[in-house]
Design a protein around this motif. Structure first.
Motif, PDB file in Angstrom:
ATOM      1  N   ARG A 409       1.513  -4.854 -31.222  1.00 32.14           N
ATOM      2  CA  ARG A 409       1.391  -3.854 -32.279  1.00 32.14           C
ATOM      3  C   ARG A 409       0.257  -2.893 -31.933  1.00 32.14           C
ATOM      4  O   ARG A 409      -0.724  -3.272 -31.280  1.00 32.14           O
ATOM      5  CB  ARG A 409       1.115  -4.528 -33.626  1.00 32.14           C
ATOM      6  N   ARG A 410       0.405  -1.682 -32.413  1.00 34.75           N
ATOM      7  CA  ARG A 410      -0.623  -0.665 -32.184  1.00 34.75           C
ATOM      8  C   ARG A 410      -2.007  -1.173 -32.608  1.00 34.75           C
ATOM      9  O   ARG A 410      -3.020  -0.907 -31.945  1.00 34.75           O
ATOM     10  CB  ARG A 410      -0.247   0.599 -32.941  1.00 34.75           C
ATOM     11  N   SER A 411      -2.056  -1.884 -33.707  1.00 38.78           N
ATOM     12  CA  SER A 411      -3.343  -2.346 -34.254  1.00 38.78           C
ATOM     13  C   SER A 411      -4.039  -3.354 -33.338  1.00 38.78           C
ATOM     14  O   SER A 411      -5.247  -3.587 -33.484  1.00 38.78           O
ATOM     15  CB  SER A 411      -3.122  -2.980 -35.631  1.00 38.78           C
ATOM     16  N   LEU A 455      -3.556   0.911 -25.421  1.00 40.17           N
ATOM     17  CA  LEU A 455      -2.726   2.051 -25.806  1.00 40.17           C
ATOM     18  C   LEU A 455      -3.046   3.191 -24.855  1.00 40.17           C
ATOM     19  O   LEU A 455      -4.206   3.592 -24.726  1.00 40.17           O
ATOM     20  CB  LEU A 455      -3.041   2.452 -27.253  1.00 40.17           C
ATOM     21  N   ARG A 457      -2.197   7.158 -23.825  1.00 44.44           N
ATOM     22  CA  ARG A 457      -1.625   8.441 -24.222  1.00 44.44           C
ATOM     23  C   ARG A 457      -1.457   9.289 -22.967  1.00 44.44           C
ATOM     24  O   ARG A 457      -2.427   9.545 -22.247  1.00 44.44           O
ATOM     25  CB  ARG A 457      -2.538   9.130 -25.242  1.00 44.44           C
ATOM     26  N   LEU A 476       5.805   3.890 -27.786  1.00 46.04           N
ATOM     27  CA  LEU A 476       5.510   4.007 -29.215  1.00 46.04           C
ATOM     28  C   LEU A 476       5.908   5.345 -29.792  1.00 46.04           C
ATOM     29  O   LEU A 476       6.371   5.432 -30.935  1.00 46.04           O
ATOM     30  CB  LEU A 476       4.011   3.785 -29.469  1.00 46.04           C
ATOM     31  N   GLU A 503       3.023   8.011 -26.100  1.00 50.54           N
ATOM     32  CA  GLU A 503       2.129   6.868 -26.225  1.00 50.54           C
ATOM     33  C   GLU A 503       2.877   5.610 -25.794  1.00 50.54           C
ATOM     34  O   GLU A 503       4.023   5.396 -26.193  1.00 50.54           O
ATOM     35  CB  GLU A 503       1.663   6.697 -27.672  1.00 50.54           C
ATOM     36  N   LEU A 505       2.299   1.209 -25.139  1.00 47.53           N
ATOM     37  CA  LEU A 505       1.466   0.064 -25.481  1.00 47.53           C
ATOM     38  C   LEU A 505       1.784  -1.060 -24.506  1.00 47.53           C
ATOM     39  O   LEU A 505       2.958  -1.379 -24.270  1.00 47.53           O
ATOM     40  CB  LEU A 505       1.759  -0.388 -26.912  1.00 47.53           C
TER      41      LEU A 505
END
Length: 536
Positions: A409-411, A455, A457, A476, A503, A505
């Motif tokens: 997850r991004r978090s 993450l 970019r 993402l 993006e 992940l």
């Protein structure tokens, strides 16, 4: 190092990049829906066959020399052959084990494979298993050369024996490079999901011409999850390596190298510096082939092994009916559930696993696989002729495929990084850069710890298929919106379109050591668009 890169490479690039990349990342977002013309297409100098007159070859599956001790062992020789790619025309190829594509390696998840490569070519080579979760010593780092007979060992040289070939210059500046004479054994643990990988040459500065000459092959991993699904098998599973090439008047492969012997001067003629495109589409080494199929489901294992050409594939009957492409897998294995396409983009180095159902196609009908990004002959890829009604095929495309995809997850990301893939000004001209810097094997660009969730970019000026070694990733977002339908699943290559940001992940898992990330436009990576990833 930067001065050396400029002197050797960027003069070859010259002004060819200027018009295509002057706007950098400020290119209009609307361009992301259209391919940018940043290179040139070669024109073959020999008569070309009509499409769909040559049968589709299926590369043989190589048999191991030993299976003792729970490890499958193989031996592959790298040598030149003369082959008939175009009917009646003899072409010299650089090959793995005498064929293009090279023989297919097929193994099981969790069962290690070792492959001893023997280099009988006139230049050093390096083998990279693209998409493999591979220890650093076997990943095929560009300076870990396998030297042919008679080639000076860079570690023993105090000068450049051949003037400016890579065996001297860059090798001397990379104290961590490990060279071997004539042979090298690569170990692939297969500790990853079932998928189709591919192996190819990755020699520093000369990856593009080596792949163009034939150094590429397919590598399949199977597992119990895949076996439990009702998927087409045997003759109804087709590995398809798609690649463009061009042929000179004497039948040889045409490629605009500055040094045709690939000894001393990397790069290509200036007008091709952004990308090299061929005017012949090969599938499994055959021009625009035809394959007879039953009126049944087929599994197509698609690989774009072109240096720079992008495809947007569709399956169309001669009477204008589109067949759906049911995507069941991506670069790093099966999806959670199928994704259905009428057109499927395929960038250099990407793989897609799709099912096409010919059950409702009348016998005698031809189905063409077309490239909507091509024109003229390069719009044609291959064709299937439905030859007969099938024995009863009650199978359906599974609604659920795999439940073992990572749940990142991004978090969870504890590191956020940004990279611009774009042309930039060097000391003596323009070149292809990551974050404004050309590749230097002696420099660490990213340092991270094993187990870190990151993450990234990414942003591009023109088309850049970005590939990470060792790890897979989830897409993402693109351009601030969600991922595209074909971004589903676990990837190791993402096609950044002109002016596009994305993006991704990933979790940095597997092995410690030095790895790469780079653009898989082979001309771009040869001219500097690579970076080092150090995992501790």
């Amino acid at each position: 190092m930067a001065e050396q890169w400029s002197r050797r490479r960027v003069l070859a690039v010259g002004g060819a990049l200027g018009a295509a990349t002057a706007g950098g990342v400020a290119l209009s977002g609307a361009m992301a829906n259209h391919p940018a013309t940043t290179g040139n297409q070669l024109r073959s100098g020999v008569p070309l066959p009509k499409p769909y007159t040559v049968p589709l070859p299926i590369p043989p599956v190589l048999k191991p020399t030993s299976t003792a001790g729970g490890t499958d062992r193989y031996e592959i020789s790298q040598h030149r052959v003369s082959a008939e790619i175009l009917p009646g025309v003899h072409t010299t190829l650089w090959t793995y084990h005498g064929s293009f594509p090279g023989p297919t390696i097929e193994g099981r998840r969790g069962r290690p494979v070792t492959i001893r490569h023997r280099n009988e070519l006139p230049v050093p080579t390096v083998v990279h298993l693209h998409g493999g979760h591979t220890p650093a010593a076997s990943d095929g780092y560009p300076t870990d050369l396998v030297l042919p007979n008679g080639w000076p060992d860079p570690a023993a040289e105090h000068g450049d024996h051949h003037g400016d070939h890579h065996g001297g210059g860059h090798q001397m500046s990379d104290s961590r490079a490990v060279t071997s004479k004539l042979t090298r054994e690569y170990t692939f643990p297969h500790d990853q999901r079932a998928t189709m990988l591919w192996y190819h040459d990755h020699r520093m500065d000369f990856t593009a011409p080596a792949i163009w000459r034939g150094l590429a092959g397919m590598h399949l991993i199977r597992d119990d999850i895949e076996d439990a699904l009702d998927l087409p098998r045997g003759e109804r599973e087709l590995p398809l390596m798609i690649a463009d090439r061009a042929f000179a008047a004497d039948g040889s492969l045409d490629y605009p190298s500055l040094d045709p012997d690939l000894l001393s001067r990397p790069g290509v003629e200036g007008r091709y510096a952004a990308e090299v495109l061929g005017d012949v589409i090969l599938v499994n080494g055959a021009p625009w082939p035809l394959h007879e199929v039953d009126a049944a489901r087929y599994r197509l294992r698609l690989l774009n092994a072109s240096n720079a050409r992008h495809y947007e594939l569709e399956a169309l009957t001669d009477d204008g009916r589109l067949l759906r492409l049911h995507q069941i897998g991506a670069d790093q294995g099966l999806l959670t559930r199928p994704v259905t396409h009428t057109r499927l983009p395929l960038a250099p180095a990407e793989r897609y696993d799709v099912i096409v159902d010919f059950a409702d196609v009348r016998p005698g009908t031809r189905v063409r696989l077309l490239n909507r990004l091509g024109s003229g002959r390069t719009r044609e890829v291959m064709a299937f002729r439905v030859a007969r009604r099938a024995r009863k095929d009650d199978g359906r495309i599974p609604a659920k495929l795999a439940d073992d995809l990572p749940a990142w997850r991004r978090s969870q990301a504890t590191e956020v990084r940004e990279f611009a893939f774009k042309a930039g000004q060097m000391q003596h001209g323009r070149g292809w850069l990551i974050g404004g810097r050309a590749f230097d094997p002696a420099r660490t660009d990213v340092r991270t710890r094993l187990g870190t969730v990151e993450l990234w970019r990414l942003v591009a000026d023109v088309h850049h298929p970005v590939h990470l070694h060792l790890v897979g990733f989830k897409v993402l977002s693109r351009g601030g919106g969600g991922p595209l339908p074909h971004d589903a699943g676990l990837k190791d290559t993402i096609s950044l379109r002109p002016g596009e940001s994305a993006e991704i992940l990933t979790r940095v898992d597997g092995y410690r050591g030095r790895y790469l990330f780079h653009c898989h436009n082979a001309e771009h990576e040869d001219m500097g668009m690579m970076a080092n990833l150090e995992i501790t």
